[in-house]
Enzyme design. Structure first.
Site, short mmCIF file in Angstrom:
data_model
loop_
_atom_site.label_atom_id
_atom_site.label_comp_id
_atom_site.label_asym_id
_atom_site.label_seq_id
_atom_site.Cartn_x
_atom_site.Cartn_y
_atom_site.Cartn_z
N SER A 119 1.99 5.72 -6.53
CA SER A 119 3.08 6.21 -6.73
C SER A 119 3.12 7.98 -6.81
O SER A 119 2.54 8.34 -5.94
CB SER A 119 3.73 5.98 -8.38
N ASP A 143 3.49 2.73 -2.42
CA ASP A 143 4.71 3.13 -2.97
C ASP A 143 4.89 4.76 -3.40
O ASP A 143 4.96 4.73 -4.36
CB ASP A 143 5.29 2.27 -3.56
N HIS A 213 8.33 -1.56 -7.30
CA HIS A 213 7.52 -0.28 -7.23
C HIS A 213 6.11 -0.62 -7.35
O HIS A 213 5.59 -0.49 -6.22
CB HIS A 213 8.00 0.52 -8.40
#
Length: 349
Positions: A119, A143, A213
């Site tokens: 992330s 991601d 996610h």
């Protein structure tokens, strides 16, 4: 930022040790000739330790004799104001740049560094790469965060120029992740959207928000934990992939289709060559199952109908797994007049 570098090796696989001692002396367990994997977490609004972290360390060290450094920037990531965490990532990158320079002074090399960022951590990795002018060996973006980074120029986010090889796994492009391709190769698992096996109702709580996610993390770990090869197909779009238009890998003849995860580096040379020749990023697609180890096999079944008068028909087939049980396939149909091709059939492992 109170950044802490926690070092793990096969000599201390379960108990972290400080990377540096007094006067920036290097921990004796750090081997400058070995590959060093840097793990960087993302936004932590509640300040909790990522649940996947300990197993990630375990599978990495089981797979290869490495130096593993966990970058704990929890103080900068723990805030209910997301924008504040976004602003902090440049400070984190700058601090890491200082630590890395110390490692280089001790004899380490940038080419042996593999940054794995989840992330916001993916963009931290990108900013570190920019400090060293793209000379890091590899960056893997799990991601990469989308909010505040989507649509931004390459100098404000992770980009393929930030390392000698950049691979990205997309698993939540309609939510917390970014849609744009960022690396030398971008893997879109299940189209990069809502992942199978994740909660479909908001009443499931926080899992509804973060499951897709975080799937990128678990897919990367599965590539190390299992014998499954997460074969992925170069394709312009997920729609074309499902239409059966992208089942060959002619540009990758020597090594076959690229594979998601730790093995992706095996395709580094051909991907860089493609990038230089075509000035295009490589986007690849794959489908997975909804439960660990997320593994699937693909088969191409081509059926040619010889009777021009045949208008309708029905075809059934089944496959037995190693236990003698029937596996039900998901079939993507593509019709060409009298020619019928069941281009892709996906079976869980």
């Amino acid at each position: 930022m109170d950044i802490v570098l926690m070092m793990y090796t096969r000599n201390n696989p379960s108990c972290a040790e400080p990377l540096f001692g007094q006067n920036n002396s290097l921990n004796v367990n750090f081997n400058t000739s070995k590959k060093t994997v840097w793990i960087i977490h993302g936004y932590r609004p509640m300040g909790s330790t990522p649940k996947w972290l300990q197993n990630f360390l375990k599978v990495l060290l089981n797979h290869e004799d490495l130096n593993v450094i966990v970058v704990d920037w929890n103080r900068g990531a723990t805030t209910f104001i997301y924008n504040r965490a976004v602003k902090n990532i440049r400070k984190v990158a700058a601090t890491l740049g200082t630590y890395i320079q110390i490692l280089l002074n001790h004899g380490a090399t940038l080419d042996n560094f593999h940054f794995i960022g989840m992330s916001l951590g993916a963009h931290v990795s990108g900013f570190v790469g920019k400090i060293f002018q793209g000379q890091l060996g590899r960056i893997t973006g799990l991601d990469p965060a989308g909010p505040k980074f989507s649509g931004q120029p390459c100098d404000l986010r992770l980009d393929y120029t930030d390392a000698k090889f950049v691979d990205v796994i997309h698993s939540d492009i309609n939510g917390l992740g970014i849609n744009e391709p960022l690396g030398h190769i971008d893997f879109y698992a299940n189209g990069g959207k809502k992942q199978p096996g994740c909660p479909k109702s908001i009443f499931s709580g926080i899992a509804f928000i973060k499951c897709s996610h975080q799937r990128a993390v678990y897919l990367f770990m599965a590539s190390l934990e299992t014998t499954c090869n997460f074969i992925s197909f170069p394709c312009p779009s997920y729609k074309d992939f499902h239409a059966g238009s992208c089942v060959d890998c002619d540009d990758f003849k020597e090594k076959s289709c690229p594979r998601l995860g730790y093995q992706a580096e095996l395709w580094k040379d051909v991907l860089k060559e493609r990038k230089e020749k075509r000035f295009l990023r490589t986007t690849v697609f794959l489908d997975t199952t909804g439960t660990k180890p997320f593994c699937s096999y693909y088969f191409v079944l081509s059926i040619t109908v010889l009777d021009n008068n045949m208008k309708n028909g029905c075809i059934t087939f089944k496959l037995l797994n190693q236990l003698g049980m029937v596996e039900e396939p998901r079939v993507y149909e593509h019709w060409f007049g009298i020619f019928s091709e069941l281009k892709l059939a996906m079976f869980p492992m």
